[in-house]
Design a protein around this motif. Sequence first.
Motif, PDB file in Angstrom:
ATOM      1  N   SER A  63      22.989  35.911  32.328  1.00 21.40           N
ATOM      2  CA  SER A  63      21.592  35.717  31.944  1.00 21.40           C
ATOM      3  C   SER A  63      21.472  34.927  30.644  1.00 21.40           C
ATOM      4  O   SER A  63      20.361  34.638  30.214  1.00 21.40           O
ATOM      5  N   GLY A  64      22.595  34.599  30.043  1.00 16.83           N
ATOM      6  CA  GLY A  64      22.592  33.852  28.784  1.00 16.83           C
ATOM      7  C   GLY A  64      22.274  32.385  28.982  1.00 16.83           C
ATOM      8  O   GLY A  64      22.034  31.926  30.109  1.00 16.83           O
ATOM      9  N   PRO A  65      22.299  31.643  27.896  1.00 15.77           N
ATOM     10  CA  PRO A  65      21.940  30.230  27.967  1.00 15.77           C
ATOM     11  C   PRO A  65      22.954  29.367  28.714  1.00 15.77           C
ATOM     12  O   PRO A  65      22.627  28.265  29.142  1.00 15.77           O
ATOM     13  N   SER A  66      24.184  29.846  28.880  1.00 16.31           N
ATOM     14  CA  SER A  66      25.204  29.050  29.557  1.00 16.31           C
ATOM     15  C   SER A  66      25.948  29.883  30.592  1.00 16.31           C
ATOM     16  O   SER A  66      27.079  30.309  30.366  1.00 16.31           O
ATOM     17  N   PRO A  67      25.328  30.092  31.767  1.00 15.54           N
ATOM     18  CA  PRO A  67      26.001  30.874  32.804  1.00 15.54           C
ATOM     19  C   PRO A  67      27.341  30.283  33.224  1.00 15.54           C
ATOM     20  O   PRO A  67      28.212  31.009  33.681  1.00 15.54           O
ATOM     21  N   ALA A  68      27.528  28.986  33.039  1.00 14.82           N
ATOM     22  CA  ALA A  68      28.798  28.363  33.414  1.00 14.82           C
ATOM     23  C   ALA A  68      29.953  28.909  32.582  1.00 14.82           C
ATOM     24  O   ALA A  68      31.101  28.878  33.011  1.00 14.82           O
ATOM     25  N   ALA A  69      29.672  29.413  31.398  1.00 18.45           N
ATOM     26  CA  ALA A  69      30.712  29.961  30.533  1.00 18.45           C
ATOM     27  C   ALA A  69      31.056  31.397  30.896  1.00 18.45           C
ATOM     28  O   ALA A  69      31.941  32.004  30.284  1.00 18.45           O
ATOM     29  N   ALA A  70      30.390  31.959  31.883  1.00 20.76           N
ATOM     30  CA  ALA A  70      30.581  33.364  32.235  1.00 20.76           C
ATOM     31  C   ALA A  70      32.028  33.677  32.602  1.00 20.76           C
ATOM     32  O   ALA A  70      32.540  34.738  32.246  1.00 20.76           O
ATOM     33  N   ALA A  71      32.690  32.776  33.304  1.00 22.79           N
ATOM     34  CA  ALA A  71      34.064  33.052  33.736  1.00 22.79           C
ATOM     35  C   ALA A  71      34.975  33.351  32.553  1.00 22.79           C
ATOM     36  O   ALA A  71      35.756  34.312  32.598  1.00 22.79           O
ATOM     37  N   SER A  72      34.858  32.568  31.504  1.00 22.79           N
ATOM     38  CA  SER A  72      35.728  32.820  30.351  1.00 22.79           C
ATOM     39  C   SER A  72      35.333  34.113  29.634  1.00 22.79           C
ATOM     40  O   SER A  72      36.191  34.816  29.106  1.00 22.79           O
ATOM     41  N   LEU A  73      34.054  34.453  29.634  1.00 23.39           N
ATOM     42  CA  LEU A  73      33.601  35.686  28.993  1.00 23.39           C
ATOM     43  C   LEU A  73      33.992  36.932  29.792  1.00 23.39           C
ATOM     44  O   LEU A  73      34.142  38.012  29.229  1.00 23.39           O
ATOM     45  N   LEU A  74      34.156  36.771  31.093  1.00 21.80           N
ATOM     46  CA  LEU A  74      34.432  37.914  31.961  1.00 21.80           C
ATOM     47  C   LEU A  74      35.920  38.162  32.184  1.00 21.80           C
ATOM     48  O   LEU A  74      36.295  39.200  32.725  1.00 21.80           O
ATOM     49  N   ALA A  75      36.772  37.241  31.763  1.00 27.19           N
ATOM     50  CA  ALA A  75      38.212  37.382  32.028  1.00 27.19           C
ATOM     51  C   ALA A  75      38.769  38.686  31.451  1.00 27.19           C
ATOM     52  O   ALA A  75      39.495  39.415  32.140  1.00 27.19           O
ATOM     53  N   GLY A  76      38.446  38.998  30.214  1.00 30.48           N
ATOM     54  CA  GLY A  76      38.955  40.220  29.583  1.00 30.48           C
ATOM     55  C   GLY A  76      38.448  41.479  30.254  1.00 30.48           C
ATOM     56  O   GLY A  76      39.246  42.358  30.635  1.00 30.48           O
ATOM     57  N   PRO A  77      37.109  41.623  30.432  1.00 31.98           N
ATOM     58  CA  PRO A  77      36.599  42.824  31.098  1.00 31.98           C
ATOM     59  C   PRO A  77      37.086  42.963  32.542  1.00 31.98           C
ATOM     60  O   PRO A  77      37.304  44.083  33.016  1.00 31.98           O
ATOM     61  N   MET A  78      37.299  41.839  33.242  1.00 34.20           N
ATOM     62  CA  MET A  78      37.812  41.919  34.613  1.00 34.20           C
ATOM     63  C   MET A  78      39.251  42.443  34.619  1.00 34.20           C
ATOM     64  O   MET A  78      39.602  43.297  35.445  1.00 34.20           O
ATOM     65  N   ALA A  79      40.054  41.964  33.693  1.00 32.57           N
ATOM     66  CA  ALA A  79      41.440  42.432  33.610  1.00 32.57           C
ATOM     67  C   ALA A  79      41.477  43.919  33.248  1.00 32.57           C
ATOM     68  O   ALA A  79      42.273  44.688  33.808  1.00 32.57           O
ATOM     69  N   GLU A  80      40.601  44.330  32.322  1.00 31.02           N
ATOM     70  CA  GLU A  80      40.542  45.738  31.927  1.00 31.02           C
ATOM     71  C   GLU A  80      40.154  46.613  33.119  1.00 31.02           C
ATOM     72  O   GLU A  80      40.767  47.664  33.369  1.00 31.02           O
ATOM     73  N   ALA A  81      39.145  46.193  33.869  1.00 34.04           N
ATOM     74  CA  ALA A  81      38.691  46.973  35.023  1.00 34.04           C
ATOM     75  C   ALA A  81      39.771  47.022  36.102  1.00 34.04           C
ATOM     76  O   ALA A  81      40.025  48.084  36.678  1.00 34.04           O
ATOM     77  N   ASP A  82      40.423  45.894  36.370  1.00 30.79           N
ATOM     78  CA  ASP A  82      41.497  45.879  37.368  1.00 30.79           C
ATOM     79  C   ASP A  82      42.610  46.853  36.997  1.00 30.79           C
ATOM     80  O   ASP A  82      43.101  47.611  37.837  1.00 30.79           O
ATOM     81  N   GLU A  83      43.016  46.841  35.742  1.00 27.98           N
ATOM     82  CA  GLU A  83      44.089  47.727  35.291  1.00 27.98           C
ATOM     83  C   GLU A  83      43.652  49.190  35.349  1.00 27.98           C
ATOM     84  O   GLU A  83      44.408  50.061  35.783  1.00 27.98           O
ATOM     85  N   ALA A  84      42.430  49.477  34.931  1.00 28.62           N
ATOM     86  CA  ALA A  84      41.927  50.857  34.975  1.00 28.62           C
ATOM     87  C   ALA A  84      41.839  51.361  36.417  1.00 28.62           C
ATOM     88  O   ALA A  84      42.176  52.508  36.699  1.00 28.62           O
TER      89      ALA A  84
END
Length: 95
Positions: free
Chosen positions: A27-48
């Motif tokens: 929902s931010g000004p640059s949705p295209a940047a979402a992939a780089s912002l989500l890499a850490g939380p996705m890895a954390e969720a996958d590991e958990a």
Amino acid sequence: MTGTPTPELAAAQACLRLLHTARAALSGPSPAAAASLLAGPMAEADEALRRAGLTGNEAELLNRIYDLGPDHPDPRAHPDPRECPASASSAPSLP
């Protein structure tokens, strides 16, 4: 909450953090940047999820997530949306 959360609780919390991060990123000004912002939380969720043994078990994962939300009705308690008071006003009437 005190102490160390159970692996299932930790997985549900990690998935909720991912959900909130995804909503904010998209929902931010640059949705295209979402992939780089989500890499850490996705890895954390996958590991958990892996640690909790919930990888590929979406139904059990959702049960854990519902357990975290005291403000939200548990959809398991109302399998038919027509019977759920929270959705009564928004559900179309059926014959």
